[in-house]
Design an enzyme around this catalytic site. Structure first.
Site, PDB file in Angstrom:
ATOM      1  N   LEU A   1       6.344   5.581  -0.591  1.00 50.51           N
ATOM      2  CA  LEU A   1       6.011   4.705  -1.705  1.00 50.51           C
ATOM      3  C   LEU A   1       5.371   3.428  -1.188  1.00 50.51           C
ATOM      4  CD1 LEU A   1       9.111   5.058  -4.038  1.00 50.51           C
ATOM      5  CD2 LEU A   1       7.154   6.575  -3.695  1.00 50.51           C
TER       6      LEU A   1
ATOM      7  N   GLY B   1       8.993   8.614   0.760  1.00 52.94           N
ATOM      8  CA  GLY B   1       8.233   9.305  -0.293  1.00 52.94           C
ATOM      9  C   GLY B   1       7.257  10.334   0.259  1.00 52.94           C
TER      10      GLY B   1
HETATM   11  C1  LIG Z   1      20.908   1.049  -4.813  1.00 59.71           C
HETATM   12  C2  LIG Z   1      19.434   1.281  -4.934  1.00 59.71           C
HETATM   13  C3  LIG Z   1      18.656   0.428  -4.017  1.00 59.71           C
HETATM   14  C4  LIG Z   1      17.374   0.234  -4.084  1.00 59.71           C
HETATM   15  C5  LIG Z   1      16.494   0.746  -5.123  1.00 59.71           C
HETATM   16  C6  LIG Z   1      15.166   0.240  -4.828  1.00 59.71           C
HETATM   17  C7  LIG Z   1      14.198   0.994  -4.554  1.00 59.71           C
HETATM   18  C8  LIG Z   1      14.227   2.458  -4.696  1.00 59.71           C
HETATM   19  C9  LIG Z   1      13.755   3.067  -3.434  1.00 59.71           C
HETATM   20  C10 LIG Z   1      12.883   4.163  -3.676  1.00 59.71           C
HETATM   21  C11 LIG Z   1      12.731   5.045  -2.511  1.00 59.71           C
HETATM   22  C12 LIG Z   1      11.707   4.552  -1.598  1.00 59.71           C
HETATM   23  C13 LIG Z   1      10.894   5.393  -1.009  1.00 59.71           C
HETATM   24  C14 LIG Z   1       9.823   4.985  -0.084  1.00 59.71           C
HETATM   25  O1  LIG Z   1       8.955   5.778   0.177  1.00 59.71           O
HETATM   26  S1  LIG Z   1       9.824   3.408   0.583  1.00 59.71           S
HETATM   27  C15 LIG Z   1       8.539   3.404   1.793  1.00 59.71           C
HETATM   28  C16 LIG Z   1       9.059   3.837   3.121  1.00 59.71           C
HETATM   29  N1  LIG Z   1       8.002   3.942   4.083  1.00 59.71           N
HETATM   30  C17 LIG Z   1       8.145   3.631   5.354  1.00 59.71           C
HETATM   31  O2  LIG Z   1       9.177   3.239   5.815  1.00 59.71           O
HETATM   32  C18 LIG Z   1       6.920   3.774   6.238  1.00 59.71           C
HETATM   33  C19 LIG Z   1       6.407   2.443   6.692  1.00 59.71           C
HETATM   34  N2  LIG Z   1       5.228   2.641   7.517  1.00 59.71           N
HETATM   35  C20 LIG Z   1       5.263   3.043   8.798  1.00 59.71           C
HETATM   36  O3  LIG Z   1       6.296   3.318   9.360  1.00 59.71           O
HETATM   37  C21 LIG Z   1       3.959   3.176   9.507  1.00 59.71           C
HETATM   38  O4  LIG Z   1       2.992   2.469   8.780  1.00 59.71           O
HETATM   39  C22 LIG Z   1       3.470   4.644   9.693  1.00 59.71           C
HETATM   40  C23 LIG Z   1       3.487   5.423   8.387  1.00 59.71           C
HETATM   41  C24 LIG Z   1       4.343   5.355  10.729  1.00 59.71           C
HETATM   42  C25 LIG Z   1       2.005   4.645  10.225  1.00 59.71           C
HETATM   43  O5  LIG Z   1       1.921   3.845  11.384  1.00 59.71           O
HETATM   44  P1  LIG Z   1       0.507   3.282  11.870  1.00 59.71           P
HETATM   45  O6  LIG Z   1      -0.496   4.360  11.860  1.00 59.71           O
HETATM   46  O7  LIG Z   1       0.763   2.580  13.154  1.00 59.71           O
HETATM   47  O8  LIG Z   1       0.048   2.266  10.733  1.00 59.71           O
HETATM   48  P2  LIG Z   1       0.572   0.758  10.493  1.00 59.71           P
HETATM   49  O9  LIG Z   1       2.036   0.691  10.584  1.00 59.71           O
HETATM   50  O10 LIG Z   1      -0.216  -0.162  11.353  1.00 59.71           O
HETATM   51  O11 LIG Z   1       0.192   0.551   8.955  1.00 59.71           O
HETATM   52  C26 LIG Z   1      -1.154   0.353   8.539  1.00 59.71           C
HETATM   53  C27 LIG Z   1      -1.146  -0.563   7.330  1.00 59.71           C
HETATM   54  O12 LIG Z   1      -0.480   0.100   6.249  1.00 59.71           O
HETATM   55  C28 LIG Z   1       0.594  -0.742   5.768  1.00 59.71           C
HETATM   56  N3  LIG Z   1       1.696   0.137   5.312  1.00 59.71           N
HETATM   57  C29 LIG Z   1       2.369   1.026   6.034  1.00 59.71           C
HETATM   58  N4  LIG Z   1       3.281   1.676   5.283  1.00 59.71           N
HETATM   59  C30 LIG Z   1       3.175   1.142   4.055  1.00 59.71           C
HETATM   60  C31 LIG Z   1       3.867   1.378   2.821  1.00 59.71           C
HETATM   61  N5  LIG Z   1       4.842   2.324   2.687  1.00 59.71           N
HETATM   62  N6  LIG Z   1       3.524   0.651   1.753  1.00 59.71           N
HETATM   63  C32 LIG Z   1       2.538  -0.282   1.829  1.00 59.71           C
HETATM   64  N7  LIG Z   1       1.846  -0.561   2.976  1.00 59.71           N
HETATM   65  C33 LIG Z   1       2.163   0.152   4.065  1.00 59.71           C
HETATM   66  C34 LIG Z   1       0.960  -1.592   6.970  1.00 59.71           C
HETATM   67  O13 LIG Z   1       1.627  -2.755   6.543  1.00 59.71           O
HETATM   68  C35 LIG Z   1      -0.391  -1.856   7.564  1.00 59.71           C
HETATM   69  O14 LIG Z   1      -0.995  -2.872   6.771  1.00 59.71           O
HETATM   70  P3  LIG Z   1      -2.016  -3.925   7.401  1.00 59.71           P
HETATM   71  O15 LIG Z   1      -2.353  -4.837   6.259  1.00 59.71           O
HETATM   72  O16 LIG Z   1      -1.273  -4.622   8.512  1.00 59.71           O
HETATM   73  O17 LIG Z   1      -3.165  -3.101   7.888  1.00 59.71           O
END
Ligand SMILES: CC/C=C\C/C=C\CCCC/C=C/C(=O)SCCNC(=O)CCNC(=O)[C@H](O)C(C)(C)COP(=O)(O)OP(=O)(O)OC[C@H]1O[C@@H](n2cnc3c(N)ncnc32)[C@H](O)[C@@H]1OP(=O)(O)O
Length: 277
Positions: free
Chosen positions: A86, A131
């Site tokens: 997400l 997600g």
């Molecule tokens: C009691 C109830 C409690 C709470 C309820 C509240 C909420 C409900 C929760 C709902 C369930 C949530 C589900 C989800 O999916 S949450 C998202 C989880 N995702 C992650 O943890 C992944 C995070 N990302 C990474 O680990 C890495 O980016 C990845 C995928 C391994 C890729 O690595 P890499 O190629 O090195 O790329 P970068 O890390 O450099 O990322 C590039 C760029 O993208 C931005 N970015 C990465 N992931 C996300 C994301 N999920 N959302 C938005 N943006 C993201 C990152 O910041 C970089 O941005 P930049 O501007 O620096 O270029």
């Protein structure tokens, strides 16, 4: 032979092949001989699932169902990531309306993907956290390239994977493994994921990945489609009905939690950490 065509309107099966024409967030390719669809997520850099991407996926899934798609491969145009899950920015300081609209579209998209009558395979060509893992788990078969990570890591971010995310994992790897993985918010390497059954096969590279995905669909498409889909939906109906009958309660759970100061703080820290990487 694959044919990719730009289009601006929805049309017949043979005339449309790239269907998010305005945004290109989803590349849809349809094999004109077999009808097999490849749905490629295309929101650089990491296919984070924001409202627009989810909406493009949902529209594509509706179209595939209407056109009696015989089989679909879900994959990504990114070299590193299948989907980063997400979009954190959708959950960080949203308005109530925006948060509600986002969550409702996530539900729509998952319900469509999880219940397709046609066979689906996730060709996981990169990392697949949270997600992203949900999308992969919603397909019938998962094939993954080596040396990437997959799992429901929400706990580690200080948030909670919703019940239907958890149910999808439990349905695939069983109660005990799912409980351990979810409590820890564990991410698995491709090799570990194969070992516990979270993915079904590993591929050597992208070419092998796509070949294996086509092989899976060929096998499935040789089965009587109605019987196949009745059995599939039979297996998935309890998980589906729980969400379909509880959509409002699930949205309320999301809204109640996402605005909690602790959750917002966790999201803020995590977004900062990703940006500093
Ligand atoms: C009691 C109830 C409690 C709470 C309820 C509240 C909420 C409900 C929760 C709902 C369930 C949530 C589900 C989800 O999916 S949450 C998202 C989880 N995702 C992650 O943890 C992944 C995070 N990302 C990474 O680990 C890495 O980016 C990845 C995928 C391994 C890729 O690595 P890499 O190629 O090195 O790329 P970068 O890390 O450099 O990322 C590039 C760029 O993208 C931005 N970015 C990465 N992931 C996300 C994301 N999920 N959302 C938005 N943006 C993201 C990152 O910041 C970089 O941005 P930049 O501007 O620096 O270029």
């Amino acid at each position: 032979m694959f044919v990719l065509r730009q289009c601006l309107t929805l049309g017949t099966k043979s005339s449309i092949r790239n269907f998010s024409a305005t945004t290109n967030l989803v590349n849809l390719t349809i094999n004109e001989d077999t009808g097999v669809a490849i749905m490629e997520l295309n929101k650089p850099p990491v296919n984070s699932l924001n409202y627009e991407l989810l909406e493009a996926m949902h529209r594509t899934l509706v179209k595939l169902e209407n056109e009696k798609c015989p089989g679909m491969i879900l994959t990504s145009s990114s070299r590193s990531t299948f989907s980063a899950g997400l979009d954190l920015l959708e959950m960080y300081k949203p308005t109530v309306d925006k948060a509600r609209r986002f969550w409702s579209m996530l539900q729509n998209t998952w319900i469509k993907l999880y219940s397709t009558p046609y066979p689906t395979v996730a060709a996981i060509n990169g990392h697949s956290p949270a997600g992203g893992c949900l999308l992969a788990m919603s397909c019938e078969h998962r094939i993954m390239v080596p040396d990437k990570m997959i799992g429901l890591n929400e706990t580690q971010l200080g948030i909670v994977a919703p019940q239907w995310f958890q149910d999808c994992m439990r349905n695939i790897i069983g109660e005990r493994q799912a409980e351990k993985a979810l409590i820890a918010g564990r991410m698995f390497t491709s090799e570990e994921a194969l070992k516990i059954g979270l993915v079904d096969e590993l591929a050597t590279d992208k070419e092998d990945l796509m070949q294996k995905a086509h092989d899976f669909l060929d096998e499935q498409m040789g089965l009587p489609p109605l019987a196949r889909s009745v059995v599939k939906v039979g297996f998935r109906k309890d998980t589906l009905s729980k969400l379909i009958n509880g959509r409002e309660a699930d949205i309320k759970m999301f809204l109640d939690n996402v605005f909690q100061p602790k959750v917002q703080e966790s999201l803020e820290n995590y977004i900062q950490m990703l940006k500093k990487k």
